[in-house]
Scaffold this active site. Sequence first.
Site, mmCIF file in Angstrom:
data_model
loop_
_atom_site.group_PDB
_atom_site.id
_atom_site.type_symbol
_atom_site.label_atom_id
_atom_site.label_comp_id
_atom_site.label_asym_id
_atom_site.label_seq_id
_atom_site.Cartn_x
_atom_site.Cartn_y
_atom_site.Cartn_z
ATOM 1 N N HIS B 136 -38.390 -6.766 -54.133
ATOM 2 C CA HIS B 136 -39.416 -5.916 -53.526
ATOM 3 C C HIS B 136 -40.534 -5.646 -54.528
ATOM 4 C CE1 HIS B 136 -37.518 -5.257 -49.758
ATOM 5 N NE2 HIS B 136 -36.439 -4.674 -50.258
ATOM 6 N N CYS B 194 -43.749 -9.569 -52.058
ATOM 7 C CA CYS B 194 -44.829 -9.257 -51.103
ATOM 8 C C CYS B 194 -46.150 -9.022 -51.836
ATOM 9 C CB CYS B 194 -44.480 -8.004 -50.304
ATOM 10 S SG CYS B 194 -43.140 -8.256 -49.158
#
Lengths: 280, 223
Positions: B136, B194
């Site tokens: 993440h 991301c």
Amino acid sequence: MAKKIKPTVNVFSILIAFLLSVFLSILCLLLGTYFGLFNKALLSDAMNKSAYYESVNSYTVEEVSDLLIPQGLDSSVLDNVFTLQTTYTEGKALLDANLNGQGYTVSTDNIQEKLRNNIIDYTSKHNLAMNSTISDNITYFSNQVCSIYVQNLTVPFLSYFAGIRKMLFQVMIIAIPVLTLLSVGCILLLIKLQNWLHRALRMIAYSFSATALMVSLLPCYLLITRTYTKINISPIYFHKLLTRYIGQSLMMYIYSSIVMLAIALFVIAAIYQIKKRLMH
Amino acid sequence: MVSKSQWKRILAYFYMPVFFTIIGYIIIYIICLPVISTFLSIGSLVTGQDSSTFQTNITSIYDDQSPLLQSQKSVPLSSIEMPSFGSQYAQVSCQRIGLDAPLYWGDNSTILRNGAGQYIGSSLPGFERPILLCGHNVTAFLPLQSIEIGDQVSISTNYGTYTYEVVETRVADMNDTSAYDLSQNKEQLIMYTCYPFAFMGVTTQRLFIYGDRISGPDITGLD
């Protein structure tokens, strides 16, 4: 001196008694399936007792929490979004509709509104700029969360439940009278074949006892070994619901076999009374 | 006193139902014989040996005090403990940018909550095949926002430390399959997360970082 029974009559009586046990077993299995596996009240009860609705909420929160991390949000945005009252109301309505073969759309307006408000509060607390892109993203995210919630609330395969139950009922309308007639026919034949009523009743007692054994053997094995708890099905709350429901359904077969055993014992008691009367 | 014939009749109430049951089940078995094996195969597909626990067990086989972490030129394949799904087997770090995250075998949501994950269709360090890692961008891989070409990323395992030099970074769509090639016969470290960083909302873009191996023990016994 008592008349000796021909061996062929004995063999024929045993054959008829066996057939009687088969017909009674099929009858018990059909009734057990209809009042067990396809019992709406049993399913509702299993959902309540397996804490299904609470589990849907906590599982949804856990699933959505994983989506929050890449969104840059934290779990505080989910506070009071999924309430037990809402989940129970919507879940019950969905269940009743599915069991009756009707459609139902779960209302997620409250959830969307609460979630949106929570996110807006979060952005203002953390001084995050709000623009049209972020607003669109919040809407997209809220829709995603609601679809996860609806998916988790929906009991899989339930849409087939009503259809299969209806088919089973159609089968039972024909099968139960036919099987009852055949069973009565076997009983009358047994009485006719034997010279003495107590001998015929003995055969009938064998049949009812055999029925009790045949119907209860496999369910007892499954209940004792708990093989059905090893089903690989997720999520965990659905697994709990299914194992509870299967366990309760199997008990229906046990109850029907207990009824058969009770009838067998009654017949044995009747045999005893008849023989006692004959002695005197 | 119960006579012999009376005993026979009493026993008959037990053995006759058992006899009927056995005959009944034999008949059912004979009738169902063509489909029994099919049902049993389906049954074994949908059931397990034990009741499911529904949890990814996060474990660790990584030992940062392992003697094999001392620089060695080669390591036999037989001495390497293969990780199971959900187990931490290494630590991924880059001193300059402050990256230091546990590396797990597997990449589900439970694993990514705890650190960086590795796609199990890629290879372990030292096995001369691509290594695909993910994390993440707000937790384990947050420092990657500062990574540059020339930075050195290390993966410390129980059997040795492998260092990779960043040769390329690029932003690609998450569905862009040309962003990485796991079939190549080259040990390439590929990390992705991301993009952009500090963005609130859904993003379809990913930052890919590519590194070539510059040091680490060779594994002998690989065919």
